[in-house]
Write an enzyme that holds these catalytic residues in place. Structure first.
Site, short mmCIF file in Angstrom:
data_model
loop_
_atom_site.label_atom_id
_atom_site.label_comp_id
_atom_site.label_asym_id
_atom_site.label_seq_id
_atom_site.Cartn_x
_atom_site.Cartn_y
_atom_site.Cartn_z
N THR A 114 0.82 -1.21 0.00
CA THR A 114 0.00 0.00 0.00
C THR A 114 0.86 1.26 0.00
O THR A 114 1.97 1.27 0.54
CB THR A 114 -0.90 0.02 1.25
OG1 THR A 114 -1.55 1.29 1.35
CG2 THR A 114 -0.10 -0.20 2.52
N TYR A 156 -1.92 0.81 10.30
CA TYR A 156 -2.08 0.02 9.08
C TYR A 156 -0.85 0.16 8.20
O TYR A 156 -0.26 -0.85 7.77
CB TYR A 156 -3.33 0.47 8.32
CG TYR A 156 -3.40 -0.06 6.90
CD1 TYR A 156 -3.42 -1.43 6.66
CD2 TYR A 156 -3.43 0.80 5.81
CE1 TYR A 156 -3.47 -1.93 5.36
CE2 TYR A 156 -3.49 0.31 4.51
CZ TYR A 156 -3.51 -1.04 4.29
OH TYR A 156 -3.55 -1.53 3.01
#
Length: 343
Positions: free
Chosen positions: A116, A140
């Site tokens: 990501t 995250y």
């Protein structure tokens, strides 16, 4: 050739399974259906299991004589990660380690990793290239950066070859109408903006209009989910053909602000989303767009369907079609018993 797809019952994982099958591979979807959906597994068998269950992963890989792994299974809500950081470490970091150890035991040495742009944090100019350091600003993003380090460790010690795909904001839906986002609650901007433009839809919350962007709303680089699936196939075939490990962005090189997305929804649907202004959220940088030059060089990949209005059109067609299924949310007090596909 059988390919294990962890999180293969989720949004991006299921699209990747379809693309693998179109290219002649058999995708083995490995998912415990915590946030994935069995109805999204259509192009190969579904094997239920958790990536932290190493014995089960080894069993499935040996049973199906798996040649490589596409690893999507993860927790992937930035906001949720602040209240459930331990769960995010457990699934995204410890779960990835368990998967890598199972691959080592089963003799599988090729992995495409779903990473990501959140690993970059909030770069000063909002533009991300692969040579920048990882400086995540959310649990995250930190968990994904840590998992990438585990890939490097296994490459050094166990001969793993991997491609880590750092993609930006996934959007759209399968152009054939067979797959799409199936979340409740929904957290992604484009489906929320579409629903906010429908007669009975809830208003869209815009989190911050005081960012240093061209209109004050946050800017992101949106990539069609079918383009992401194509990139995973390209990365897999790069590894199968003997290509070296690599880490690349999946992006368009441009961005759209929240207000620009709302304007595009109005253009496509003929109705503007109803909006509410809300405070900024933690972990949200003002701008995140990326460079795709390294991706073109390594994988010869370019997004083909990532025009903003095309993504909105595909997503809107899907939203009008299927039911939305309930998805459990996490809290710091209720750690998960499973994993989910990254988004």
């Amino acid at each position: 050739m059988n390919i294990l797809v962890t999180g293969g019952a989720g949004f991006i994982g299921s699209h990747a399974c379809k693309r693998l099958a179109q290219a002649g591979y058999t995708p083995i979807a490995y998912d415990n259906l915590f946030r994935g959906h069995a109805h999204a597994v259509k192009w190969g068998p579904l094997e239920e299991g958790d990536i932290r269950d190493g014995a089960r992963v080894i069993e499935v890989m040996r049973q199906h004589e798996v040649r490589a792994v596409l690893h999507f299974a993860a927790l992937a809500y930035v906001g949720e990660s602040f209240s459930a950081a331990g769960a995010y470490h457990d699934i995204n970091v410890a779960g990835t380690w368990s998967l890598l150890e199972a691959m080592r035991a089963a003799g599988v040495r090729k992995l495409v990793y779903s990473s990501t742009c959140a690993v970059y944090g909030a770069p000063p100019e909002g533009f991300c290239s692969e040579d920048m350091p990882s400086q995540p600003i959310s649990p995250y993003g930190a968990s994904k950066a840590a998992a990438e380090q585990l890939l490097r460790m296994h490459a050094l010690t166990n001969g793993l070859r991997f491609v880590s795909l750092r993609y930006f904001n996934a959007a759209g839906a399968d152009p054939d109408g067979e797959l799409g986002e199936d979340h409740d609650p929904e957290t992604h901007l484009i489906p929320l903006a579409i629903k906010a433009a429908l007669p009975n839809g809830a208003p869209l919350s815009i989190f911050g209009l005081d960012y240093p962007t061209r209109d004050g709303s946050a800017e992101r680089d949106y990539v069609h989910v079918s383009d992401l699936a194509e990139a995973h196939l390209a990365a897999l075939e790069h590894l199968l053909e003997g290509g070296a490990s690599g880490l690349v962005n999946l992006c368009t090189g441009g961005g759209a602000t929240v207000l620009e997305v709302c304007a595009a929804v109005r253009d496509v649907l003929g109705a503007a989303p109803r909006t509410l202004i809300a405070p900024r959220r933690p972990g949200d940088p003002p701008r995140l767009t990326g460079s795709g030059e390294k991706t073109r060089a390594l994988l010869n990949w370019r997004p083909a369907r990532s025009d903003l209005r095309q993504m909105i059109t595909d997503a809107a067609q899907w939203i009008h079609k299927p039911p939305i299924h309930s998805v459990p949310m996490l809290s710091a007090q209720t750690p998960p018993a499973s994993d989910r596909p990254a988004e």
